[in-house]
Enzyme design. Structure first.
Site, PDB file in Angstrom:
ATOM      1  CB  ILE A  65      -0.961  -0.032   1.214  1.00  0.00           C
ATOM      2  CG1 ILE A  65      -1.807   1.239   1.285  1.00  0.00           C
ATOM      3  CG2 ILE A  65      -0.260  -0.240   2.532  1.00  0.00           C
ATOM      4  CD1 ILE A  65      -2.942   1.163   2.327  1.00  0.00           C
ATOM      5  CB  SER A  66       1.279   4.054  -2.316  1.00  0.00           C
ATOM      6  OG  SER A  66       1.284   3.283  -3.470  1.00  0.00           O
ATOM      7  CD  GLN A  67       6.313   8.061   1.217  1.00  0.00           C
ATOM      8  OE1 GLN A  67       6.696   7.791   0.068  1.00  0.00           O
ATOM      9  NE2 GLN A  67       6.976   8.848   2.020  1.00  0.00           N
TER      10      GLN A  67
END
Lengths: 231, 790
Positions: free
Chosen positions: A81-83
């Site tokens: 899950i992206s930053q």
């Protein structure tokens, strides 16, 4: 006696539950203030969406405590899950607003779709890995998003029935951009693709489809590396 | 002791040694599959840790162990065998399963890595304990026992290679385990013999059953490309085969497509492909028909054929043969396809057969270049990097094809108007494209070409850059053809004689112009200052430091952490950081398992400084030399597995022979000094002469190369086997109580030197490393001078 016992439990439950919720709410606001706004994201719709979406309810159980940290998190199947900052940056780039219809390739945890859904009218999201797609769909339903449409399929073909899209976000990028996706992008629309190995998104590719049907790509740098600063 | 028992003991120790070395090599392969190849050196350190820990254990509990040797010896041998597959099985369980990729993401992974190391330590520990007990108990016949141990170890390397060809990676630990259990069968105790026979037979039968019906399941990291591909719908492994070159899988999928860096102007179909994986890593797509290779016409890879029509092409490290198919489809009359991995060629040619214009060579690219005298119009090299970047996992991988020595050989194989073609995946911050530009510029410089910009062309899409290096300057018509090609497919030239700033980002713009500016600086001759000031290492790789993908400068790491965050910065050079972590962990384990228990002995120390200097020097020197030889012989023999097997086996065998002979020599410190001087002399000679000799020997056949390897590995190893037993004997005569300390110090420094050697090789090169090995032996020699004067 029995009743007072239940009342005590009732209060204790709500005290802890509510304080837990408060903590996440506080963490989320801090995340937006310190990690996103402070780094130059100014688009109001994006900031408002980032303040609303409960990221901790979209990450795997063992990552809940890290949900609002300034980094990507593992979600299984070699995916992340992206930053939060990257999600905000990608959302800002497409200039979200009312009336927009956005296609996302690679649902993953569902977080990017949820952020988009807060800022645009309709989000269509496709995930190729069945277990990830189903899990994200379930979580997004629980969170009450009725403007997110999910499907488990090969993102190569896009979602032709609902094309054209105002913007396309390709979070699961491949070595090439599938021609159907370019076709399904509206003239004047934007496609954004984060490029980097897991945990390391280093730059973004923006494809702008001009009014005449032609296109241009632009490399965008969320984190600008400037060589020679020591000299 | 009866002669029959002694003969059985010799067989037993020999077989145990076979199983241990075969297990060590199979463990390297196993870890390369489930994780990445970085753990090869960790396995050497763990084996040494097992032997060091066992030496200390033996010193502390010597009396008890020897008193109960009849029971304990077969028990330890059997336990060693049982733990060979058991430790691997346990390492794959959820409580222990470690993932390299998460090392800097999840804190618990650091502890899991420690547990990982401890699990693999167990079989080595039991094996070493058994061997040590035999040596102590039967000291009088140590010569024959030692020889059996070393002959078995030497044979173990060959057995491992045989097993790699015939068994799957999940079966091999059981097979080596069976060999270890069988070794205990030769020396079962006389008391309760029936019980022992029953237990041994049951263990062997169980293991054999597991080999055939339930081999170990390989829990491949979720971040490896095989795992990620198998997550795709209806994707499955069609067939798998093992070999010393790696474990190969042929995977079919309805959703895999091949079109690397495709032009956005392309609107047609994209072919669905199958794929081949080696040790869980992507080895290449397999096209269903030669026509499918036409998709490359719409990528930057088409650059060479766009500007000229070569009639003979050399395709190096051809992989699944897509480049060969592409050139063949375009009617090139002669294509030499060179691929070292025999199974990759076999698997891919089963799907698509090459025409008569294609000649297949199963050979390492550098060996082919050394042997072949043919000149080519075009030489095609494999791609550098991967889409989206590599997370730095290739940082410590030797890439001998991308060194300036290699480019220089390729240049010599080009015809007068010949060209070299190479594609690089874009990364950020820019590293791969800049290093390849620097490498080409240095190569051209070496060839006496003053203006490299006249001989280079590079074309950029949104995610790839294809380079052409031409022996003669590019002509005006070729330059115009490049411009037309870019316009047609919406690519931008990056390097082109007479290029203007505007045409560099006509279709694919970058946020700043640093790539252009840095590229120009590398070509302008002002390279050295850029090497110094750029935050990443751009100095071209050489055969002495063949780490093309190593970019990290330690002094700049904190700046990268500030800029990109701690976690992201780690992924710039994950491979190198892992070596650092294993170095720290093995240091701690060596202290805990080898040194601390020795304090229990509470003995008087009279020769503290000498013991430390002498045995530390030997430990460091031996491992530095072993690591350098493994590296040097990878290029010479053409594959890491052959190199590791040859070096470990030959070094054990010849150093053992040296040790055995030294036991018959009556020698004081003066004699030891002379031997050390010979070692230092050989190593200094090797520092300067070995690369030269190996370069000239590369053109020989494989048999000659193996012979030369044995000679050049065996020569120093023979002498390097002597100082340790001679030093121990000297020490035991002076004060026997210090002998365990000598073992411990030697073991501890050997463990440390394994990771340290890798770090030094990257930072300073192999020549410096072998020279430092000579310095370590010089320190050992100096300690003898000091001791004699005292």
């Amino acid at each position: 006696m029995k009743i007072s016992f239940y009342i005590l439990w009732f209060f204790l439950y709500f005290f802890f539950f509510a304080s837990g919720q408060d903590k996440y709410e506080r963490d989320r606001q801090q995340m937006v203030d310190r990690q996103i706004e402070a780094r130059g994201i100014t688009n109001k719709a994006t900031l408002s969406a980032m303040r609303k979406v409960e990221r901790h309810r979209l990450v795997p159980k063992e990552q809940v405590k890290n949900a609002y940290q300034d980094r990507p998190l593992p979600i299984g199947h070699g995916q992340t899950i992206s930053q939060p900052y990257m999600v905000a940056y990608m959302t800002e780039i497409i200039r979200p607003g009312p009336g927009m219809k956005v296609l996302e390739i690679g649902t993953g945890s569902g977080y990017q779709a949820a952020v988009l859904a807060e800022a645009v009218d309709e989000v269509y999201t496709i995930e190729i890995i069945e277990s990830l797609g189903k899990s994200a769909e379930e979580k997004l339903n629980k969170l009450g998003y009725d403007n997110i449409y999910t499907k488990v399929a090969d993102g190569f073909y896009g979602w032709e029935e609902h094309a054209p899209f105002d913007a396309i976000v390709v979070t699961a990028a491949s070595e090439f951009i599938p021609p159907p996706l370019i076709e399904q992008l509206k003239e004047g629309g934007k496609m954004v693709i984060p490029v980097g190995a897991p945990f390391t998104t280093q730059h973004l590719m923006l494809v702008e489809k001009k009014k005449d049907g032609k296109w241009k790509t632009k490399n965008l740098l969320p984190v600008r590396f400037v060589p020679f600063t020591r000299n | 002791m009866g002669s029959s028992f002694f003969i059985r003991l010799l067989f037993s120790i020999g077989l145990l040694s076979v199983s241990m070395i075969a297990y060590q090599l199979s463990l390297m392969q196993y870890l390369s599959i489930v994780q990445w190849y970085h753990f090869a050196y960790m396995v050497i350190a763990i084996a040494l840790l097992g032997f060091g820990g066992a030496g200390t254990f033996l010193a502390v509990f010597r009396k008890t162990l020897i008193r109960k040797i009849e029971t304990l010896l077969p028990l330890f041998m059997a336990l060693s065998g049982i733990f060979m597959p058991l430790s691997i099985w346990m390492s794959g369980q959820p409580f222990a399963s470690f993932d390299t990729y998460l090392l800097f993401v999840e804190q618990k992974e650091v502890w899991r890595l420690l547990l990982f190391e401890l699990l693999f330590f167990v079989p080595f520990f039991f094996c070493a304990l058994a061997i040590g007990m035999i040596f102590i108990k039967y000291t009088g016949r140590i010569g024959q026992l030692y020889f059996s141990n070393l002959a078995g170890s030497g044979l173990g390397g060959l057995v491992a290679i045989f097993l790699f060809w015939t068994a799957s990676p999940g079966q091999i630990p059981f097979i080596t385990g069976v060999l270890a259990i069988l070794s205990s069968g030769f020396i079962l105790p006389s008391k309760k013999r029936h019980w022992w026979i029953g237990a041994t037979s049951l263990s062997v039968i169980t293991m054999l059953f597991l080999v055939l019906h339930s081999p170990l399941r390989l829990e491949v990291s979720q971040y490896k490309s095989l795992s990620r591909t198998l997550d795709l719908p209806d994707t499955k492994i069609e067939t798998s085969e093992n070999s010393p070159y790696g474990w190969l899988q042929y995977v079919s999928s309805p959703v895999l497509r091949y079109a690397p860096g495709l032009s956005l102007s392309y609107t047609g179909d994209i072919p669905v492909t199958d794929a081949i994986f080696n040790n869980g890593e992507w080895a290449g797509a397999v096209l269903n028909s030669t026509e499918d290779s036409e998709i490359l016409d719409h990528t930057t890879s088409a650059l060479a054929l766009e500007i000229f029509q070569p009639q003979n092409i050399l395709v190096l490290n051809a992989g699944t043969g897509i480049r060969t198919q592409y050139y063949s489809r375009h009617g090139v009359s002669q294509i030499d396809n060179v691929e070292p991995h025999p199974l990759i060629s076999d698997f891919s040619t089963e799907t698509v057969r090459f025409g008569e214009n294609v000649q297949l060579y199963q050979q390492d690219a550098r060996s082919f270049l050394a042997e072949s005298r043919q000149q080519y119009q075009l030489i095609s090299l494999p791609d550098i990097g991967t889409f989206g970047g590599t997370a730095g996992l290739q940082a410590i991988q030797e890439e001998y094809l991308f060194t300036t020595d290699s480019f220089s050989m390729i240049f010599d194989r080009l015809e007068k108007d010949g060209m070299l073609i190479l594609k690089v995946w874009m990364d950020y911050p820019y590293r791969n494209p800049l290093k390849i530009t620097a490498s080409f510029a240095e190569t051209l410089d070496k060839k006496g070409i003053n203006d490299p910009a006249e001989h280079l062309v590079a074309v950029r899409s949104w995610n790839t850059i294809t380079y052409l290096l031409k022996k003669n300057p590019f002509s005006d018509s070729e330059i115009q053809a490049v411009r037309d090609f870019c316009d047609r497919l919406s690519f931008d030239p990056l390097i082109l004689p007479g290029i203007s700033s505007a045409e560099r980002s006509k279709y694919n713009s970058l946020e700043d112009e640093s790539l252009f500016r840095l590229t120009d600086q590398l070509l302008s001759g002002d390279r050295k200052s850029l090497y110094r000031t750029y935050d990443f290492n751009l100095r071209p790789a050489t055969d002495d430091r063949p780490y093309f993908s190593q970019f990290l400068k330690w002094k700049n790491f904190s700046r990268l952490q500030e800029l990109f965050g701690d976690q992201s910065a780690s992924f710039f050079e994950l491979g190198y950081l892992i070596v650092g972590v294993t170095f720290v962990q093995s240091f701690l384990l060596a202290i805990i398992l080898i040194i601390l228990p020795l304090f229990l002995l509470k003995r008087r120390m009279k020769n503290k400084s000498w013991t430390l200097l002498y045995f530390a020097g030997i430990g460091i020197g031996f491992m530095f030399v072993e690591i350098v030889l493994i590296q040097r012989f990878i290029l010479f023999l053409g594959h890491p597995v052959y190199s590791v097997a040859a070096v470990i086996s030959a070094m054990l065998l010849l150093s053992g022979l040296g040790s055995w002979l030294s036991s018959n020599l009556q020698m004081g410190l003066g004699g030891i000094q002379k031997i050390l001087l010979i070692i230092v002399g050989i190593l200094v000679l090797y520092t300067f002469g070995l690369p030269w000799v190996l370069e000239r020997g590369m053109a020989q056949g494989f048999g000659v190369k193996v012979f030369l390897s044995l000679v050049f590995i065996g020569l120093p190893a023979f002498f390097m086997g002597m100082p340790f037993p001679l030093g121990l004997r000297y020490l035991s005569e002076k004060n026997e109580q210090e002998v365990p300390w000598a073992w411990g110090i030697n073991g501890c420094f050997s463990v440390l030197s394994t990771s340290l050697a890798t770090i030094l090789a990257i930072e300073a090169g192999f020549s410096v490393l072998i020279f430092l090995g000579a310095v370590a032996y010089l320190i050992t020699m100096s300690s003898c001078f000091i001791k004699r004067r005292v």
